[in-house]
Design a protein around this motif. Structure first.
Motif, short mmCIF file in Angstrom:
data_model
loop_
_atom_site.label_atom_id
_atom_site.label_comp_id
_atom_site.label_asym_id
_atom_site.label_seq_id
_atom_site.Cartn_x
_atom_site.Cartn_y
_atom_site.Cartn_z
N ASP A 78 74.85 -58.26 -26.52
CA ASP A 78 74.86 -58.79 -27.89
C ASP A 78 73.68 -59.73 -28.14
OD1 ASP A 78 77.12 -57.38 -28.64
OD2 ASP A 78 78.49 -59.09 -28.45
N LYS A 118 69.36 -60.43 -36.38
CA LYS A 118 70.57 -60.43 -37.19
C LYS A 118 71.74 -60.89 -36.32
CE LYS A 118 73.34 -57.49 -40.15
NZ LYS A 118 73.58 -56.13 -40.63
N ALA A 119 72.56 -61.80 -36.86
CA ALA A 119 73.71 -62.34 -36.12
C ALA A 119 74.83 -61.30 -36.01
CB ALA A 119 74.23 -63.59 -36.83
N MET A 150 70.85 -59.12 -30.94
CA MET A 150 70.57 -60.08 -32.01
C MET A 150 69.11 -60.51 -32.00
SD MET A 150 73.90 -62.56 -32.29
CE MET A 150 74.26 -62.75 -30.54
N TYR A 164 70.91 -66.00 -36.74
CA TYR A 164 71.09 -65.30 -35.47
C TYR A 164 70.71 -66.17 -34.27
CZ TYR A 164 66.05 -64.35 -35.34
OH TYR A 164 64.69 -64.47 -35.30
#
Length: 112
Positions: free
Chosen positions: A23, A32-33, A27, A42
């Protein structure tokens, strides 16, 4: 989605660490979060997830290896205890996604 199965804290810690790193990498590359993050920051989301994973790593060495299992605390005890509600939700949703929803978080009694 994987079939649900019983798992111990060691398997949970390994999976969560792996998923968090994936993850974080995602990100950082997409800028992008996570979809569950409250805004588009993010970098803050990466820091939050890195802190959560750091607590998983810390939990590994909290108890001496020589202690009998019945006296040792659970590996995920520290991580679960220090996780905020969003962290606990991420843990549970990640485990469900990978078929480990049968994992039972440490109870207050387990926290010694």
């Amino acid at each position: 989605m994987a079939k649900t199965r019983s798992v111990d804290d060691e398997a949970v810690a390994a999976l969560l660490t792996h998923c968090a790193v994936l993850d974080i990498r995602s990100m950082a590359r997409r800028r992008k979060a996570l979809s569950t993050w409250p805004d588009d920051d993010y970098v803050a989301c990466i820091a939050w997830l890195a802190d959560l994973v750091h607590n998983i790593a810390l939990g590994q060495n909290r108890e001496p290896r020589w202690m009998p299992w019945r006296k040792r605390r659970r590996r995920m005890r520290w991580t679960w205890r220090t996780a905020d509600p969003a962290g606990r939700a991420w843990i549970l949703s990640t485990l469900e996604k990978y078929g480990m929803a049968a994992w039972v978080p440490p109870l207050d009694a387990d926290e010694g």
